[in-house]
Design a protein around this motif. Structure first.
Motif, PDB file in Angstrom:
ATOM      1  N   ASP A 186       0.833  -1.203   0.000  1.00 66.66           N
ATOM      2  CA  ASP A 186       0.000   0.000   0.000  1.00 66.66           C
ATOM      3  C   ASP A 186       0.871   1.259   0.000  1.00 66.66           C
ATOM      4  O   ASP A 186       1.748   1.410   0.852  1.00 66.66           O
ATOM      5  N   THR A 224      -7.489   3.397  -1.350  1.00 65.95           N
ATOM      6  CA  THR A 224      -7.089   1.997  -1.276  1.00 65.95           C
ATOM      7  C   THR A 224      -8.151   1.052  -1.845  1.00 65.95           C
ATOM      8  O   THR A 224      -7.852   0.189  -2.682  1.00 65.95           O
ATOM      9  N   ASP A 254       1.813   2.808   3.859  1.00 62.69           N
ATOM     10  CA  ASP A 254       0.696   3.762   3.850  1.00 62.69           C
ATOM     11  C   ASP A 254       0.498   4.364   5.246  1.00 62.69           C
ATOM     12  O   ASP A 254       0.381   5.581   5.397  1.00 62.69           O
ATOM     13  N   ASP A 263      -1.077   0.675  -4.737  1.00 64.91           N
ATOM     14  CA  ASP A 263      -2.413   1.116  -5.137  1.00 64.91           C
ATOM     15  C   ASP A 263      -2.477   2.610  -5.453  1.00 64.91           C
ATOM     16  O   ASP A 263      -3.382   3.069  -6.150  1.00 64.91           O
ATOM     17  N   HIS A 264      -1.529   3.382  -4.930  1.00 65.58           N
ATOM     18  CA  HIS A 264      -1.480   4.836  -5.128  1.00 65.58           C
ATOM     19  C   HIS A 264      -0.210   5.307  -4.441  1.00 65.58           C
ATOM     20  O   HIS A 264       0.432   4.526  -3.724  1.00 65.58           O
TER      21      HIS A 264
HETATM   22 ZN   LIG Z   1      -3.799   2.446  -0.174  1.00 57.20          ZN
END
Ligand SMILES: [Zn+2]
Length: 336
Positions: free
Chosen positions: A12, A49, A167, A210-211
């Motif tokens: 993440d 997410t 994250d 995811d980002h």
């Molecule tokens: Zn995320």
């Protein structure tokens, strides 16, 4: 030829620019193995997410799986995406009998439809008291690791894993902080420990994020409730916001800090803000790292492993930016 296995590992908020021989030596080695490829992927909007995790396993975008942010608004009610679930079939509907998952975010079990996996952790997506939690109350990486090692050592042909610490610590201390860098190192150590459990010649390995995150500006939040009125449903999701049915989304044009918006088919509206800004009513950012909007769409896209089935995946990475929703079809192509 041996039957291929797929290991899909999600880190993440891992920023691909942090992949390096000194910060992430184990992942760097995977990235430079024979036949491997590293590039970038592209998040769906919102760059939260759960929309991306739903796209990873359904192969479709939020317009089809229905998860636009970490929450959904259905019939005027706000629901967690984990309770709503995706509106499209997932990889686990097709390959659940051969799948094993371990997620450092219990909500992903519902978001990704993983209850149909032969084995999933945490069981039923529920926290139990013995699970160690990180500072944002998600299962800590060290709690995930043994379950992921066990999954990799099992007969499962599809293993999906998730570590959330990058994250969490990027949110708390900022994505450029020393604490975030230390977290990249610790995650990479765990990747080294996973390697011993991987049947390398038999595996196609995919590692994604995811980002990314932006550093939050030391400015007040963009308080949509005060603009739109208390009767309007507003879900603040970092640099994105999901707004309940709106007849006149044009009013968002006049809101300071709002960069763009999209009216969704169900009448709800997805809005996003300028880089570093965030939605909410606080005077200063509560979290130092933010994501959700249009400036945090970058994902890691890394393919490795020793099975020749990785080759078309590596070719796709070398071809250019990989959309989040393309992985499900790629994985199905390997599993057959
Ligand atoms: Zn995320």
């Amino acid at each position: 030829m041996n039957v291929p296995r797929v290991f899909f590992l999600i880190l993440d908020a891992f920023d691909p620019v942090r992949l390096s021989p000194h910060l992430t030596p184990n992942l760097w080695r995977w990235a430079n193995a024979d036949g491997a490829a590293t590039g970038i992927g592209r998040s769906v909007m919102a760059s939260c997410t759960y929309p991306n995790h739903a796209s990873f396993v359904t192969g479709v975008r939020p317009s089809e799986h229905g998860i636009w942010t970490n929450h959904v608004i259905r019939e005027g009610e706000v629901l967690g995406a984990w309770d709503a679930g995706p509106l499209a079939p997932t990889l686990f509907d097709s390959y659940g009998g051969e799948a094993s998952t371990a997620f450092g975010d219990h909500h992903l079990v519902g978001v990704m439809g993983a209850r149909t996996a032969a084995s999933h952790w945490p069981p039923d997506g529920a926290l139990s008291p013995e699970i160690a939690l990180d500072p944002l109350a998600y299962p800590a990486d060290e709690a995930v690791l043994p379950h992921l090692v066990e999954a990799l050592g099992s007969e499962a042909r599809l293993v999906v894993g998730y570590f959330g610490s990058i994250d969490t610590y990027s949110h708390i201390y900022g994505p450029g902080s020393d604490e975030a860098a230390d977290t990249y190192r610790r995650v990479d150590d765990r990747i080294g420990q996973l390697e011993e459990a991987i049947d390398w010649p038999q595996s196609a390995i995919i590692v994604v994020s995811d980002h990314v995150q932006d550093t939050a500006a030391e400015r007040p939040g963009i308080d949509l409730r005060s603009v739109l009125g208390e009767e309007t449903i507003v879900v603040d999701e970092g640099s994105a916001a999901l707004i309940g049915p709106m007849s006149d989304p044009g009013v968002l044009h006049g809101v300071e800090g709002v960069e763009g918006w999209e009216q969704l088919a169900d009448g709800n509206v997805l809005a996003w803000c300028e880089r570093g800004r965030y939605f909410g009513s606080s005077e200063l950012p509560i979290l130092k790292g933010v994501h959700g909007g249009a400036h945090t769409l970058t994902q890691l896209a890394l393919v490795s492993g020793g099975h020749p089935a990785r080759s078309p995946l590596a070719a796709a990475v070398n071809d250019g930016e990989v959309p989040a929703e393309s992985w499900a079809g790629a994985i199905a192509g390997v599993l057959g």
